[in-house]
Design a protein around this motif. Sequence first.
Motif, PDB file in Angstrom:
ATOM      1  N   LEU A  39       0.856  -1.179  -0.091  1.00  0.00           N
ATOM      2  CA  LEU A  39       0.125   0.034  -0.107  1.00  0.00           C
ATOM      3  C   LEU A  39       0.996   1.282  -0.166  1.00  0.00           C
ATOM      4  O   LEU A  39       1.696   1.178   0.572  1.00  0.00           O
ATOM      5  CB  LEU A  39      -0.966  -0.023   1.232  1.00  0.00           C
ATOM      6  N   LEU A  55      -3.357   3.448  -1.093  1.00  0.00           N
ATOM      7  CA  LEU A  55      -3.676   2.783  -2.022  1.00  0.00           C
ATOM      8  C   LEU A  55      -2.832   1.946  -2.939  1.00  0.00           C
ATOM      9  O   LEU A  55      -1.399   2.240  -2.494  1.00  0.00           O
ATOM     10  CB  LEU A  55      -4.436   3.644  -3.214  1.00  0.00           C
ATOM     11  N   ASP A  56      -2.858   0.691  -3.331  1.00  0.00           N
ATOM     12  CA  ASP A  56      -1.991  -0.087  -4.189  1.00  0.00           C
ATOM     13  C   ASP A  56      -2.029   0.610  -5.628  1.00  0.00           C
ATOM     14  O   ASP A  56      -3.228   0.313  -6.368  1.00  0.00           O
ATOM     15  CB  ASP A  56      -2.355  -1.452  -3.936  1.00  0.00           C
ATOM     16  N   GLN A  59      -2.868  -1.973  -8.574  1.00  0.00           N
ATOM     17  CA  GLN A  59      -3.927  -2.662  -8.606  1.00  0.00           C
ATOM     18  C   GLN A  59      -5.043  -1.741  -8.791  1.00  0.00           C
ATOM     19  O   GLN A  59      -5.162  -0.535  -8.223  1.00  0.00           O
ATOM     20  CB  GLN A  59      -4.430  -3.390  -7.113  1.00  0.00           C
ATOM     21  N   ASP A  60      -6.028  -2.091  -9.692  1.00  0.00           N
ATOM     22  CA  ASP A  60      -7.030  -1.066 -10.202  1.00  0.00           C
ATOM     23  C   ASP A  60      -7.830  -0.589  -8.967  1.00  0.00           C
ATOM     24  O   ASP A  60      -8.237  -1.473  -8.161  1.00  0.00           O
ATOM     25  CB  ASP A  60      -7.792  -1.967 -11.250  1.00  0.00           C
ATOM     26  N   ILE A  61      -8.306   0.599  -9.205  1.00  0.00           N
ATOM     27  CA  ILE A  61      -9.090   1.170  -8.239  1.00  0.00           C
ATOM     28  C   ILE A  61     -10.174   0.551  -7.876  1.00  0.00           C
ATOM     29  O   ILE A  61     -10.907   0.323  -7.119  1.00  0.00           O
ATOM     30  CB  ILE A  61      -9.157   2.855  -8.468  1.00  0.00           C
ATOM     31  N   GLN A  64     -10.101  -2.418  -5.828  1.00  0.00           N
ATOM     32  CA  GLN A  64      -9.858  -2.124  -4.252  1.00  0.00           C
ATOM     33  C   GLN A  64     -10.940  -1.523  -3.713  1.00  0.00           C
ATOM     34  O   GLN A  64     -11.167  -1.863  -2.390  1.00  0.00           O
ATOM     35  CB  GLN A  64      -8.700  -1.140  -4.101  1.00  0.00           C
ATOM     36  N   LEU A  65     -11.925  -0.851  -4.308  1.00  0.00           N
ATOM     37  CA  LEU A  65     -13.121  -0.341  -3.743  1.00  0.00           C
ATOM     38  C   LEU A  65     -14.289  -1.136  -4.039  1.00  0.00           C
ATOM     39  O   LEU A  65     -14.389  -2.210  -4.903  1.00  0.00           O
ATOM     40  CB  LEU A  65     -13.245   1.048  -4.591  1.00  0.00           C
ATOM     41  N   GLN A 268     -10.657   5.408   2.333  1.00  0.00           N
ATOM     42  CA  GLN A 268     -10.083   4.106   3.284  1.00  0.00           C
ATOM     43  C   GLN A 268     -11.525   3.308   3.643  1.00  0.00           C
ATOM     44  O   GLN A 268     -11.488   1.947   3.564  1.00  0.00           O
ATOM     45  CB  GLN A 268      -9.345   4.516   4.368  1.00  0.00           C
ATOM     46  N   LYS A 271     -13.027   0.761   0.836  1.00  0.00           N
ATOM     47  CA  LYS A 271     -12.300  -0.118   0.283  1.00  0.00           C
ATOM     48  C   LYS A 271     -13.159  -1.521   0.776  1.00  0.00           C
ATOM     49  O   LYS A 271     -13.762  -1.692   1.494  1.00  0.00           O
ATOM     50  CB  LYS A 271     -10.781  -0.304   0.854  1.00  0.00           C
ATOM     51  N   ARG A 272     -12.695  -2.447  -0.021  1.00  0.00           N
ATOM     52  CA  ARG A 272     -13.584  -3.939   0.061  1.00  0.00           C
ATOM     53  C   ARG A 272     -12.760  -4.490   1.433  1.00  0.00           C
ATOM     54  O   ARG A 272     -11.756  -4.023   1.579  1.00  0.00           O
ATOM     55  CB  ARG A 272     -13.115  -4.740  -1.173  1.00  0.00           C
TER      56      ARG A 272
END
Length: 273
Positions: A39, A55-56, A59-61, A64-65, A268, A271-272
Amino acid sequence: MFRINFSFFTVTSKASLFLLVGLFTFSFCSGQSRGGRGLVSFGPSSGLADDTLYLDINQDIAVQLMPFDDIMKVAVSHSPLIKYQNEVSNSLSSSYEVAKRQILQNVAGFVNYSTGDQSIVSSGSASIPGRDALGQISNGYRVGVDVRLPLYDLFGRKHQVKQAYSNYKASVIQRDVVELQLKQSLIGIYQDMITTQQLLKINLIDEQASLTALRVAEVEIQKGRTTADALALITSRYVQAKTASEQVKGNFLKNVHYFEALVGMPIQRLKRN
């Protein structure tokens, strides 16, 4: 600001140069922090106090969300515009209810108590000569209802009620309009955020490659295998790549903060799990 970590190798031949480029790996971070799971902290680079965004980048947003429909529900529940429109609708709904019952203001009840000398009751006569008839009324309470119906209420009240109802319905429709506008804005910012993330990844690769070429050229000029003009050209290429990546990073951060403002919640929390 992004900091790119790199390893330094001594180049002895053109074959080693290709090996060096192949062995370079890069990681991106801003400020002084990087999470154990890759991250990346963007907050310090944005110049905002107590504002850290993890965020990473690789890795696609969208992955992540949480799903966009769920994000939209969060935005609707937190939007001040929609909250305001809800209050307007509640107010107009109350006005409509008042308009329906406004006719009751023309109806009045009364209760009173009167006293007399019981002369009507004792004599059995409606009145006694020489005595005030009002003074002969027997004691007791009187209850009644006074109803008055102005012509305005007779012919205009239904239009007043209709107007109040139309105002209420308009406020409900306006809430749907505000929600649609919010969704359109959120879709635009969401897509811009995804796009700038992809551009950022590409520009960071270009920046890292340019930096690798610059480090190799610095080693080569020390060994007399290249010229100052060539080094200057490679340096200029790295500066251009660095400038482009910083511009894209800035656009990405702006889109993220716009997105947070529309949703009304830090990214934050979106995020999943």
